[in-house]
Design an enzyme around this catalytic site. Structure first.
Site, PDB file in Angstrom:
ATOM      1  N   GLY A   9      54.568  43.688  39.625  1.00 48.89           N
ATOM      2  CA  GLY A   9      53.280  43.049  39.910  1.00 48.89           C
ATOM      3  C   GLY A   9      52.827  42.361  38.634  1.00 48.89           C
ATOM      4  O   GLY A   9      52.443  43.037  37.674  1.00 48.89           O
ATOM      5  N   GLY A  11      50.348  40.339  38.408  1.00 49.14           N
ATOM      6  CA  GLY A  11      48.985  39.860  38.635  1.00 49.14           C
ATOM      7  C   GLY A  11      48.071  40.311  37.512  1.00 49.14           C
ATOM      8  O   GLY A  11      48.521  40.540  36.385  1.00 49.14           O
ATOM      9  N   VAL A  13      46.266  43.169  36.825  1.00 50.54           N
ATOM     10  CA  VAL A  13      46.452  44.476  36.175  1.00 50.54           C
ATOM     11  C   VAL A  13      47.818  44.532  35.500  1.00 50.54           C
ATOM     12  O   VAL A  13      47.939  44.934  34.343  1.00 50.54           O
ATOM     13  CB  VAL A  13      46.320  45.638  37.192  1.00 50.54           C
ATOM     14  CG1 VAL A  13      46.584  46.975  36.506  1.00 50.54           C
ATOM     15  CG2 VAL A  13      44.944  45.646  37.842  1.00 50.54           C
ATOM     16  N   ASN A  95      49.683  47.502  51.716  1.00 48.84           N
ATOM     17  CA  ASN A  95      50.211  47.920  50.427  1.00 48.84           C
ATOM     18  C   ASN A  95      51.284  49.013  50.533  1.00 48.84           C
ATOM     19  O   ASN A  95      52.147  49.107  49.663  1.00 48.84           O
ATOM     20  CB  ASN A  95      49.072  48.339  49.488  1.00 48.84           C
ATOM     21  CG  ASN A  95      48.395  47.122  48.873  1.00 48.84           C
ATOM     22  OD1 ASN A  95      48.809  45.988  49.106  1.00 48.84           O
ATOM     23  ND2 ASN A  95      47.346  47.341  48.106  1.00 48.84           N
ATOM     24  N   SER A 119      48.713  50.723  42.486  1.00 51.02           N
ATOM     25  CA  SER A 119      48.300  50.016  43.704  1.00 51.02           C
ATOM     26  C   SER A 119      47.405  50.903  44.571  1.00 51.02           C
ATOM     27  O   SER A 119      47.609  52.114  44.654  1.00 51.02           O
ATOM     28  CB  SER A 119      49.536  49.605  44.512  1.00 51.02           C
ATOM     29  OG  SER A 119      50.479  48.965  43.680  1.00 51.02           O
ATOM     30  N   ARG A 151      34.863  54.518  32.650  1.00 50.39           N
ATOM     31  CA  ARG A 151      33.623  53.883  33.114  1.00 50.39           C
ATOM     32  C   ARG A 151      32.438  54.807  32.836  1.00 50.39           C
ATOM     33  O   ARG A 151      31.416  54.398  32.300  1.00 50.39           O
ATOM     34  CB  ARG A 151      33.724  53.583  34.612  1.00 50.39           C
ATOM     35  CG  ARG A 151      34.615  52.386  34.888  1.00 50.39           C
ATOM     36  CD  ARG A 151      34.758  52.090  36.368  1.00 50.39           C
ATOM     37  NE  ARG A 151      35.443  50.823  36.548  1.00 50.39           N
ATOM     38  CZ  ARG A 151      36.261  50.539  37.551  1.00 50.39           C
ATOM     39  NH1 ARG A 151      36.513  51.440  38.493  1.00 50.39           N
ATOM     40  NH2 ARG A 151      36.831  49.351  37.624  1.00 50.39           N
ATOM     41  N   HIS A 175      40.668  58.691  44.345  1.00 50.26           N
ATOM     42  CA  HIS A 175      40.144  57.451  43.759  1.00 50.26           C
ATOM     43  C   HIS A 175      39.505  56.654  44.877  1.00 50.26           C
ATOM     44  O   HIS A 175      40.033  55.687  45.351  1.00 50.26           O
ATOM     45  CB  HIS A 175      41.286  56.675  43.120  1.00 50.26           C
ATOM     46  CG  HIS A 175      40.836  55.437  42.414  1.00 50.26           C
ATOM     47  ND1 HIS A 175      39.859  55.450  41.461  1.00 50.26           N
ATOM     48  CD2 HIS A 175      41.237  54.153  42.521  1.00 50.26           C
ATOM     49  CE1 HIS A 175      39.682  54.219  41.017  1.00 50.26           C
ATOM     50  NE2 HIS A 175      40.506  53.410  41.646  1.00 50.26           N
TER      51      HIS A 175
END
Ligand SMILES: NC(=O)c1ccc[n+]([C@@H]2O[C@H](COP(=O)([O-])OP(=O)(O)OC[C@H]3O[C@@H](n4cnc5c(N)ncnc54)[C@H](O)[C@@H]3O)[C@@H](O)[C@H]2O)c1
Length: 308
Positions: A9, A11, A13, A95, A119, A151, A175
């Site tokens: 991937g 992309g 991330v 996914n 993912s 976070r 998550h």
């Protein structure tokens, strides 16, 4: 010789994680994507930054898996990202097909690798990777807890005007909307934040942590967070490759721990060269245990619709 990490991937991330890995010379990286030219172009672009940034780790891009052979770690970020109005769970059907295909290819070429799944929906995609690879649970786990706690740490640091480095936060569970932030185990320089912040502020921080993903999605509109997620991935890869035995919250496959079996859930683990070397069990209050069980139930519901 440097160790080898395949990131599937290319992309947001995946490419950002790859960039952090080579810039910090943690490993050589093979970046794979189905989009022709994208991983090759991003890899070349990053190598051309190397003389200025001053790193010698190598990154190569590919659309097939041959060059990934013998990887020490495979990071799976392939898949669709959430759009506004879409839950992580909406992503499950699409996914799981993508992750199953990726893991089949990657695991065959790197049978000793450690698989780090990113993912979404995370806990379900970990299960897809575990089933398809046939790897032991120590070598198949997911990134989420480090991001969720990072976070929370930032929100704590901001609220108290202290260095992020003095903060520690604890987030358990799946998550998703049922994640379980634990203020009692979250500290500033060892002092529980329950002694430092009023209840309303704590509740607001817990809620904002739970909504952390969607807050960014609402800003970006066409994608989801990637700076903080890629940092979290890199901390995990680093802990594995350097055998640091760091205690980090990760999505791990439970077999009896916390009184649960056959489910992926965010729990503190010891992360080292063998992957999840130990699952750390902490004492939970009855309401925390209940919240964790609710979270596990939500994850199990997704497992039941998996087609692998
Ligand atoms: N676990 C977490 O905390 C967390 C955090 C952020 C993002 N995510 C998830 O990570 C995934 C990636 O997010 P992103 O922002 O990088 O998305 P992105 O759309 O920017 O990148 C995904 C990449 O995967 C590629 N891809 C699709 N199918 C593929 C296949 N079969 N083989 C190889 N590559 C394939 C796409 O071409 C694309 O380049 C999403 O599922 C997202 O929800 C998880």
């Amino acid at each position: 010789m440097r160790q080898k990490v395949t990131v599937v991937g290319a992309g947001n991330v995946g490419a950002t994680a790859a960039q952090r890995l080579v810039e910090r010379e943690i490993a050589d990286v093979v970046l794979i994507d189905i989009l022709e030219g994208i991983p090759q172009g991003k890899a070349l672009d990053m190598m051309e930054s190397a003389p200025v940034e001053g790193f010698d780790a190598k990154i190569t891009g590919a659309n097939v898996y041959d060059t990934s052979e013998g990887s020490d770690v495979v990071v799976v970020t392939a898949g669709l990202a959430r759009k506004p109005g879409m839950t992580r769970d909406d992503l499950v059907a699409k996914n799981s097909e993508i992750v199953a295909g990726v893991v089949r290819e990657a695991a065959a070429r790197s049978p000793e690798a450690i698989l780090i799944v990113v993912s979404n929906p995370l806990d379900a995609m970990c299960e897809v990777a575990r089933r398809v690879s046939g790897f032991p649970r120590e070598r198949v786990f997911g990134m989420a807890g480090i991001l969720d706690s990072a976070r929370m740490r930032w929100f704590i640091a901001e609220a108290l005007d202290v260095s992020v480095e003095s903060t520690h936060a604890f987030v358990l569970g799946g998550h998703g909307d049922t994640m379980v932030p634990l203020p009692r185990y979250s500290t500033v320089a060892g002092i529980p934040i329950t002694e430092l912040l009023p209840k309303e502020k704590l509740d607001a921080i817990v809620q904002r942590t739970r909504d952390g993903g969607i807050e960014i999605v609402n800003y970006y509109k066409t994608g989801s967070a990637y700076y903080a997620p890629s940092s979290a991935v890199v901390e995990m890869v680093d802990a594995v490759l350097k055998d640091k035995k760091k205690i980090l919250p990760c999505a791990a496959y439970l077999q009896g721990e916390y009184g649960m079996t056959d489910v992926y859930l965010g729990v503190p683990v010891k992360l080292g060269r063998r992957g999840v070397e130990e699952i750390i069990e902490i004492t939970l209050l009855p309401e925390e245990k209940e919240a964790l069980e609710r979270s596990a139930q939500a994850v199990r519901e997704l497992f039941s619709i998996l087609k692998v």
